[in-house]
Write a protein that holds these residues in place. Structure first.
Motif, short mmCIF file in Angstrom:
data_model
loop_
_atom_site.label_atom_id
_atom_site.label_comp_id
_atom_site.label_asym_id
_atom_site.label_seq_id
_atom_site.Cartn_x
_atom_site.Cartn_y
_atom_site.Cartn_z
N GLY A 1 0.79 -1.22 0.00
CA GLY A 1 0.00 0.00 0.00
C GLY A 1 0.83 1.27 0.00
O GLY A 1 0.29 2.36 -0.15
N TYR A 2 2.13 1.17 0.15
CA TYR A 2 3.01 2.34 0.19
C TYR A 2 3.54 2.62 -1.21
O TYR A 2 3.89 1.71 -1.94
N MET B 1 3.57 6.96 6.98
CA MET B 1 4.78 6.72 6.20
C MET B 1 5.56 5.54 6.78
O MET B 1 5.70 5.42 7.98
N ARG B 2 6.08 4.72 5.89
CA ARG B 2 7.02 3.65 6.25
C ARG B 2 8.42 4.24 6.05
O ARG B 2 8.78 4.67 4.95
N VAL B 3 9.20 4.28 7.11
CA VAL B 3 10.51 4.93 7.07
C VAL B 3 11.56 3.99 6.49
O VAL B 3 11.70 2.85 6.92
N ARG C 1 7.79 6.93 -5.14
CA ARG C 1 7.90 8.34 -4.76
C ARG C 1 8.43 8.49 -3.33
O ARG C 1 7.66 8.65 -2.40
N PRO C 2 9.76 8.41 -3.16
CA PRO C 2 10.31 8.60 -1.81
C PRO C 2 10.11 10.03 -1.34
O PRO C 2 10.28 10.98 -2.12
N TYR D 1 8.20 6.14 2.48
CA TYR D 1 7.15 5.99 1.48
C TYR D 1 5.79 6.16 2.15
O TYR D 1 5.52 5.56 3.19
N ALA D 2 4.96 6.96 1.55
CA ALA D 2 3.66 7.26 2.12
C ALA D 2 2.61 6.25 1.68
O ALA D 2 2.66 5.73 0.57
N ALA D 3 1.67 6.03 2.57
CA ALA D 3 0.48 5.26 2.24
C ALA D 3 -0.56 6.25 1.72
O ALA D 3 -0.47 7.44 2.02
#
Length: 161
Positions: A32-33, A142-144, A37-38, A131-133
């Motif tokens: 889902g992330y 965001m997953r870091v 697009r970092p 990365y954003a959900a």
């Protein structure tokens, strides 16, 4: 009576055997992330939950958020450099969403401990790439991927070598 209990237990066993698989697959839903697009964030830690299975933070982004001039040249751990570090750092951009807190999901605690990351505290200033959900109900998650804290850089994708 015992025979019926045995038959019922045998019939239910496959259901219970499948249960842990479903829980595990639900937990690791990284799909889902948006990994194309970092995003770069910097700000003050507003909440910390340093518990299993992942550490979580709430970040209040800096009001004057901008991409650091040295971002592409930042030194990261060697095991990250061989993967796609230059590409991720070079493609990092600011989030379109301005203001409001971000919920950050970090690596599992065993990996954070392997990196010797001291638990962050409310008030710490950090920066990160992740990365954003998709936005749901206005909440930014965001997953870091890379964490810059206390003068050190961490690649949270893998454990240190």
């Amino acid at each position: 009576m015992q025979r019926r209990s045995l038959i019922a237990a045998c019939a239910a066993a496959p259901l219970f055997a499948a249960l842990p698989v479903r829980i595990a697959s639900a937990h690791h839903g990284w799909s889902g992330y948006d990994v194309r697009r970092p995003l770069y964030l910097e700000g003050r830690v507003a909440m910390v939950r340093w518990t299993n299975p992942h550490a979580h933070l709430e970040l209040e982004p800096a009001s004057d958020l901008s991409l650091p001039a040295d971002l592409v040249r930042r030194t990261l751990p060697a095991q990250q450099a061989s993967v796609d570090t230059a590409e991720v750092l070079g493609n990092a951009q600011l989030p379109k969403r301005r203001g409001g807190p971000w919920t950050l999901e970090l690596a599992p605690l065993f990996r954070m401990q392997a990196w010797d990351i001291t638990p962050l505290e409310v008030g710490d200033t950090i920066s990160l790439i992740g990365y954003a959900a998709p936005l749901e109900e206005g909440q930014a998650v965001m997953r870091v991927e890379f964490l810059f804290a206390n003068g050190k850089a961490y690649g949270l994708r893998s454990a240190p070598v």
